[in-house]
Write a protein that holds these residues in place. Structure first.
Motif, mmCIF file in Angstrom:
data_model
loop_
_atom_site.group_PDB
_atom_site.id
_atom_site.type_symbol
_atom_site.label_atom_id
_atom_site.label_comp_id
_atom_site.label_asym_id
_atom_site.label_seq_id
_atom_site.Cartn_x
_atom_site.Cartn_y
_atom_site.Cartn_z
ATOM 1 N N MET A 29 -8.151 -3.197 2.538
ATOM 2 C CA MET A 29 -7.175 -2.178 2.917
ATOM 3 C C MET A 29 -7.794 -0.871 3.396
ATOM 4 N N ARG A 220 -1.978 -6.678 8.954
ATOM 5 C CA ARG A 220 -1.166 -6.804 7.736
ATOM 6 C C ARG A 220 0.243 -6.330 8.081
ATOM 7 N N GLU A 224 3.480 -5.165 3.386
ATOM 8 C CA GLU A 224 2.240 -5.219 2.607
ATOM 9 C C GLU A 224 1.647 -3.833 2.434
ATOM 10 N N TYR A 225 1.628 -3.061 3.520
ATOM 11 C CA TYR A 225 1.102 -1.702 3.426
ATOM 12 C C TYR A 225 1.971 -0.844 2.526
ATOM 13 N N ASP A 227 3.932 -1.707 0.017
ATOM 14 C CA ASP A 227 3.752 -2.088 -1.387
ATOM 15 C C ASP A 227 2.413 -1.594 -1.902
ATOM 16 N N TYR A 228 1.387 -1.673 -1.055
ATOM 17 C CA TYR A 228 0.066 -1.257 -1.498
ATOM 18 C C TYR A 228 0.003 0.243 -1.748
ATOM 19 N N TYR A 229 0.403 1.043 -0.763
ATOM 20 C CA TYR A 229 0.277 2.488 -0.898
ATOM 21 C C TYR A 229 1.231 3.062 -1.928
ATOM 22 N N VAL A 232 -0.940 2.227 -5.206
ATOM 23 C CA VAL A 232 -2.365 2.513 -5.339
ATOM 24 C C VAL A 232 -2.591 3.724 -6.228
ATOM 25 N N TYR A 240 -9.172 4.243 0.880
ATOM 26 C CA TYR A 240 -8.162 3.460 1.564
ATOM 27 C C TYR A 240 -7.517 4.189 2.722
#
Length: 241
Positions: A29, A220, A224-225, A227-229, A232, A240
């Motif tokens: 990421m 991606r 997905e981005y 949910d990740y950010y 994090v 990242y």
């Protein structure tokens, strides 16, 4: 044909590289590493990727990388394998090492202009950091101001890509952050789509970049981005963004 392999960095260093292969140390990421992946793919280089946990870097990696810079490109030389740091430096090296499919303009002035635009793009990176780190509340104005500069630049060049009729170095250098900005569509679809008429050239450029074979190799989804950010940990954000 796949030109790369993904592996996980462990407690022991990997073996020496063969003369025809490169090794990228990358945090999943990480957009700076994403830059390098795009250029490696565009150049059809033979490479392998070692994924790192930024909070648990192996001792051998820290010994060879005292500043803990990520990403790192390991390169075979006549004097053993050497490390290269900084995504822009790495990508310039790759463009020179693999002259087929040049990404930089052959015009020194255009190349210099592109370098300046890459530096200017740092303003969008700063805005992204603030925006993503505050649950997408602050920082968006800085993003819009930077996008306006690139919108006008595309209009001035009169081309589909900054590189002309195909993506060049500038396109691939800024794409990782633009790909991540599509997560704003998850936050507010209508508000995101309403911005298209402010940046018609840039919006069309983004649509074309998503269809590029090189980009698709390492893309991606907005979800997905998002949910990740959203999840994090703040103290690791620097790796990242």
């Amino acid at each position: 044909m796949s030109h790369y392999q993904f592996k996980t960095a462990g407690p022991l260093p990997p073996p020496a590289l063969p003369a025809d292969k490169l090794r990228l140390y990358h945090v999943d990421m990480n957009p700076y590493g994403h830059r390098v992946l795009l250029v490696l793919e565009a150049k059809k280089a033979k490479y392998e990727v070692y994924k790192l946990d930024p909070l648990r870097l192996p001792a051998w990696f820290k010994e060879n990388n005292r500043r803990y810079k990520i990403p790192v490109l390991e390169v075979p030389t006549d004097h053993g394998d050497k490390y290269l740091f900084e995504s822009v430096v790495i990508c310039d090296y790759l463009d020179e090492k693999y002259p087929r499919n040049p990404l930089h303009s052959s015009d020194p002035f255009v190349k210099a202009q592109d370098r300046l635009l890459i530096e200017r793009f740092n303003e969008l990176i700063k805005g992204s950091l603030e925006c993503f780190d505050t649950n997408f509340v602050f920082g968006s104005e800085q993003i819009l101001q930077t996008m306006d500069i690139f919108e006008k630049e595309l209009a001035f060049r009169g081309t589909n890509y900054f590189g002309g009729d195909r993506p060049g170095m500038l396109d691939y250098m800024i794409w990782p952050w633009l790909e991540r900005l599509y997560l704003m569509r998850v936050v507010d679809q209508r508000k995101f789509d309403d911005k298209r008429h402010y940046f018609p050239n840039f919006a069309d450029w983004g649509d074309l970049m998503q269809l590029d074979d090189v980009v698709k190799k390492h893309s991606r989804s907005p979800q997905e981005y998002f949910d990740y950010y959203k999840n994090v940990k703040t103290h690791s954000m620097g790796f990242y963004l």
